[in-house]
Motif scaffolding. Structure first.
Motif, PDB file in Angstrom:
ATOM      1  N   ALA A 187       0.829  -1.206   0.000  1.00 16.15           N
ATOM      2  CA  ALA A 187       0.000   0.000   0.000  1.00 16.15           C
ATOM      3  C   ALA A 187       0.864   1.256   0.000  1.00 16.15           C
ATOM      4  N   VAL A 188       1.908   1.258   0.827  1.00 11.90           N
ATOM      5  CA  VAL A 188       2.794   2.410   0.883  1.00 11.90           C
ATOM      6  C   VAL A 188       3.637   2.498  -0.379  1.00 11.90           C
ATOM      7  N   ASN A 189       4.101   1.360  -0.887  1.00 13.62           N
ATOM      8  CA  ASN A 189       4.868   1.364  -2.135  1.00 13.62           C
ATOM      9  C   ASN A 189       4.055   1.971  -3.269  1.00 13.62           C
ATOM     10  N   HIS A 190       2.787   1.572  -3.358  1.00  9.35           N
ATOM     11  CA  HIS A 190       1.916   2.112  -4.397  1.00  9.35           C
ATOM     12  C   HIS A 190       1.725   3.605  -4.200  1.00  9.35           C
ATOM     13  N   ALA A 191       1.563   4.031  -2.945  1.00 13.32           N
ATOM     14  CA  ALA A 191       1.334   5.444  -2.664  1.00 13.32           C
ATOM     15  C   ALA A 191       2.496   6.303  -3.138  1.00 13.32           C
ATOM     16  N   ALA A 192       3.714   5.848  -2.849  1.00 13.95           N
ATOM     17  CA  ALA A 192       4.882   6.635  -3.217  1.00 13.95           C
ATOM     18  C   ALA A 192       5.069   6.718  -4.723  1.00 13.95           C
ATOM     19  N   ALA A 193       4.607   5.702  -5.450  1.00 19.17           N
ATOM     20  CA  ALA A 193       4.830   5.650  -6.894  1.00 19.17           C
ATOM     21  C   ALA A 193       3.616   6.098  -7.706  1.00 19.17           C
ATOM     22  N   ALA A 194       2.528   6.494  -7.055  1.00 22.89           N
ATOM     23  CA  ALA A 194       1.297   6.828  -7.772  1.00 22.89           C
ATOM     24  C   ALA A 194       1.512   8.005  -8.725  1.00 22.89           C
ATOM     25  N   PRO A 195       0.888   7.976  -9.896  1.00 21.57           N
ATOM     26  CA  PRO A 195       1.065   9.071 -10.854  1.00 21.57           C
ATOM     27  C   PRO A 195       0.460  10.361 -10.338  1.00 21.57           C
ATOM     28  N   LEU A 196       1.074  11.474 -10.699  1.00 21.90           N
ATOM     29  CA  LEU A 196       0.569  12.777 -10.286  1.00 21.90           C
ATOM     30  C   LEU A 196      -0.623  13.191 -11.136  1.00 21.90           C
ATOM     31  N   PRO A 197      -1.527  14.009 -10.577  1.00 22.59           N
ATOM     32  CA  PRO A 197      -2.594  14.576 -11.403  1.00 22.59           C
ATOM     33  C   PRO A 197      -2.012  15.518 -12.445  1.00 22.59           C
ATOM     34  N   GLU A 198      -2.741  15.730 -13.518  1.00 19.43           N
ATOM     35  CA  GLU A 198      -2.227  16.546 -14.617  1.00 19.43           C
ATOM     36  C   GLU A 198      -2.094  18.018 -14.244  1.00 19.43           C
ATOM     37  N   SER A 199      -2.780  18.455 -13.191  1.00 14.67           N
ATOM     38  CA  SER A 199      -2.872  19.884 -12.905  1.00 14.67           C
ATOM     39  C   SER A 199      -1.776  20.429 -12.001  1.00 14.67           C
ATOM     40  N   PHE A 200      -0.773  19.644 -11.646  1.00 16.66           N
ATOM     41  CA  PHE A 200       0.239  20.187 -10.747  1.00 16.66           C
ATOM     42  C   PHE A 200       1.131  21.184 -11.479  1.00 16.66           C
ATOM     43  N   HIS A 201       1.757  22.102 -10.711  1.00 16.80           N
ATOM     44  CA  HIS A 201       2.533  23.203 -11.280  1.00 16.80           C
ATOM     45  C   HIS A 201       3.993  23.059 -10.857  1.00 16.80           C
ATOM     46  N   ALA A 202       4.823  22.590 -11.747  1.00 13.44           N
ATOM     47  CA  ALA A 202       6.230  22.369 -11.439  1.00 13.44           C
ATOM     48  C   ALA A 202       6.892  23.673 -11.008  1.00 13.44           C
ATOM     49  N   GLY A 203       7.640  23.625  -9.916  1.00 12.18           N
ATOM     50  CA  GLY A 203       8.405  24.776  -9.470  1.00 12.18           C
ATOM     51  C   GLY A 203       7.652  25.768  -8.614  1.00 12.18           C
ATOM     52  N   ARG A 204       6.360  25.550  -8.355  1.00 13.13           N
ATOM     53  CA  ARG A 204       5.575  26.535  -7.614  1.00 13.13           C
ATOM     54  C   ARG A 204       6.075  26.686  -6.179  1.00 13.13           C
ATOM     55  N   PHE A 205       6.656  25.616  -5.620  1.00 10.44           N
ATOM     56  CA  PHE A 205       7.166  25.675  -4.251  1.00 10.44           C
ATOM     57  C   PHE A 205       8.684  25.538  -4.192  1.00 10.44           C
ATOM     58  N   ALA A 206       9.355  25.872  -5.271  1.00 14.65           N
ATOM     59  CA  ALA A 206      10.813  25.808  -5.285  1.00 14.65           C
ATOM     60  C   ALA A 206      11.379  26.669  -4.166  1.00 14.65           C
ATOM     61  N   SER A 207      12.319  26.121  -3.407  1.00 10.66           N
ATOM     62  CA  SER A 207      13.012  26.764  -2.286  1.00 10.66           C
ATOM     63  C   SER A 207      12.128  26.959  -1.062  1.00 10.66           C
ATOM     64  N   LYS A 208      10.911  26.408  -1.059  1.00 11.27           N
ATOM     65  CA  LYS A 208      10.012  26.507   0.098  1.00 11.27           C
ATOM     66  C   LYS A 208      10.160  25.278   0.993  1.00 11.27           C
ATOM     67  N   VAL A 209      10.175  25.504   2.296  1.00  7.50           N
ATOM     68  CA  VAL A 209      10.163  24.427   3.275  1.00  7.50           C
ATOM     69  C   VAL A 209       8.729  24.252   3.758  1.00  7.50           C
ATOM     70  N   VAL A 210       8.180  23.072   3.539  1.00  6.24           N
ATOM     71  CA  VAL A 210       6.769  22.814   3.831  1.00  6.24           C
ATOM     72  C   VAL A 210       6.661  21.661   4.818  1.00  6.24           C
ATOM     73  N   LEU A 211       6.011  21.912   5.945  1.00  9.88           N
ATOM     74  CA  LEU A 211       5.757  20.885   6.945  1.00  9.88           C
ATOM     75  C   LEU A 211       4.310  20.434   6.823  1.00  9.88           C
ATOM     76  N   ILE A 212       4.098  19.134   6.670  1.00 13.11           N
ATOM     77  CA  ILE A 212       2.761  18.566   6.482  1.00 13.11           C
ATOM     78  C   ILE A 212       2.514  17.553   7.589  1.00 13.11           C
ATOM     79  N   THR A 213       1.443  17.727   8.338  1.00  7.70           N
ATOM     80  CA  THR A 213       1.101  16.752   9.379  1.00  7.70           C
ATOM     81  C   THR A 213       0.091  15.749   8.832  1.00  7.70           C
TER      82      THR A 213
END
Length: 279
Positions: free
Chosen positions: A7-33
């Motif tokens: 389940a975790v292996n599949h999660a890490a390898a799952a394809p991204l949605p088409e709508s993501f924006h490459a570079g939008r968070f470049a140089s940003k440190v993001v903490l996710i709980t």
């Protein structure tokens, strides 16, 4: 990455949605709980593809597998296990992030979830306390732990995850907790604005997700408990204009947008992401 956890292996390898924006968070440190599964994992996957340096926090050690899978894709990802129902746990997570990266640019508070589903008169006092502890305090403590770091930096964004279940059947304690998350958002935004800090939230509706590796609570037992849970499902769908549950990507997209600089003139607001149900 753990080869014995498909389940975790599949999660890490799952394809991204088409709508993501490459570079939008470049140089940003993001903490996710709550990053080991569900909406938190979907946010981590998307925001990693958009260039962020990540701190993934969860009470489950599965978060280390998620981080390892992302690092295999050349993503900077630190993983931390912590009990965010305590201030000590929240402070440990923030300290680990600042030690590793020197700052936190974005905090996404995703921890919470209904433990029981039943009419209010059937909740025991200790169950009410556990619901509030689960779905209010992780956000409250993480905001308290991270806010001083953002004040020192003179900038930052906090995205909280509330719920449209603040108006819903058989979840009064959970509704109270998530109503508290919405209140934290609006009140902290007033304090944060003077320091260049935005505080926003989404309010998800019902969301389809793979079976959880770590359960939120006991499964319904007996016909009565199953009927109470079915009332939640029916009411959730009936309350939406679209008459369906959302997907993980439909929840992650708005969270990531609100976390981004594209939302720079939005603060203090809670966005319902529930197919037209405003909660």
């Amino acid at each position: 990455m753990s080869a014995d956890n498909p389940a975790v292996n599949h999660a890490a390898a799952a394809p991204l949605p088409e709508s993501f924006h490459a570079g939008r968070f470049a140089s940003k440190v993001v903490l996710i709980t709550g990053a080991a599964q569900g909406i938190g994992w979907a946010v981590a996957r998307r925001i990693a593809a958009e260039g962020a340096e990540l701190v993934l926090v969860d009470r489950s050690p599965l978060v280390h597998d998620i981080a390892e899978g992302l690092r295999a894709q050349d993503v900077k990802a630190l993983s931390v296990t912590a009990d965010l129902e305590t201030f000590e746990g929240a402070l440990a997570a923030v300290t680990a992030a600042v030690t590793e990266y020197g700052r936190i640019d974005v905090l996404i508070n995703n921890v919470g979830g209904t433990i029981w589903a039943k009419p209010f008169e059937h909740y025991a006092p200790e169950e009410i306390q556990k619901e509030i502890q689960r779905s209010l305090f992780p956000t409250l403590w993480m905001c308290r732990a991270a806010f001083p770091e953002m004040v020192k930096a003179g900038s930052g964004t906090i995205v909280n995850v509330s719920s449209v279940a603040t108006r819903g059947l058989n979840r009064v304690p959970y509704a109270g907790a998530k109503g508290g998350v919405k209140a934290i958002t609006s009140a902290l935004a007033m304090e944060g604005a003077a320091h260049g800090i935005r505080v926003v939230a989404t309010a998800p509706g019902g969301t389809e997700a793979p079976e959880r590796q770590v359960k939120r609570g006991p499964a319904p037992e007996g016909e009565q408990e199953k009927a109470w849970y079915q009332q939640i499902v029916d009411q959730t769908i009936d309350s939406t204009l679209m008459k369906r549950y959302g997907t993980l990507d439909e929840q992650a997209g708005p969270i990531v947008f609100l976390a981004s600089d594209e939302a720079s003139y939005i603060t203090g607001s809670t966005l319902a992401v529930a197919g037209g149900d405003l909660g």
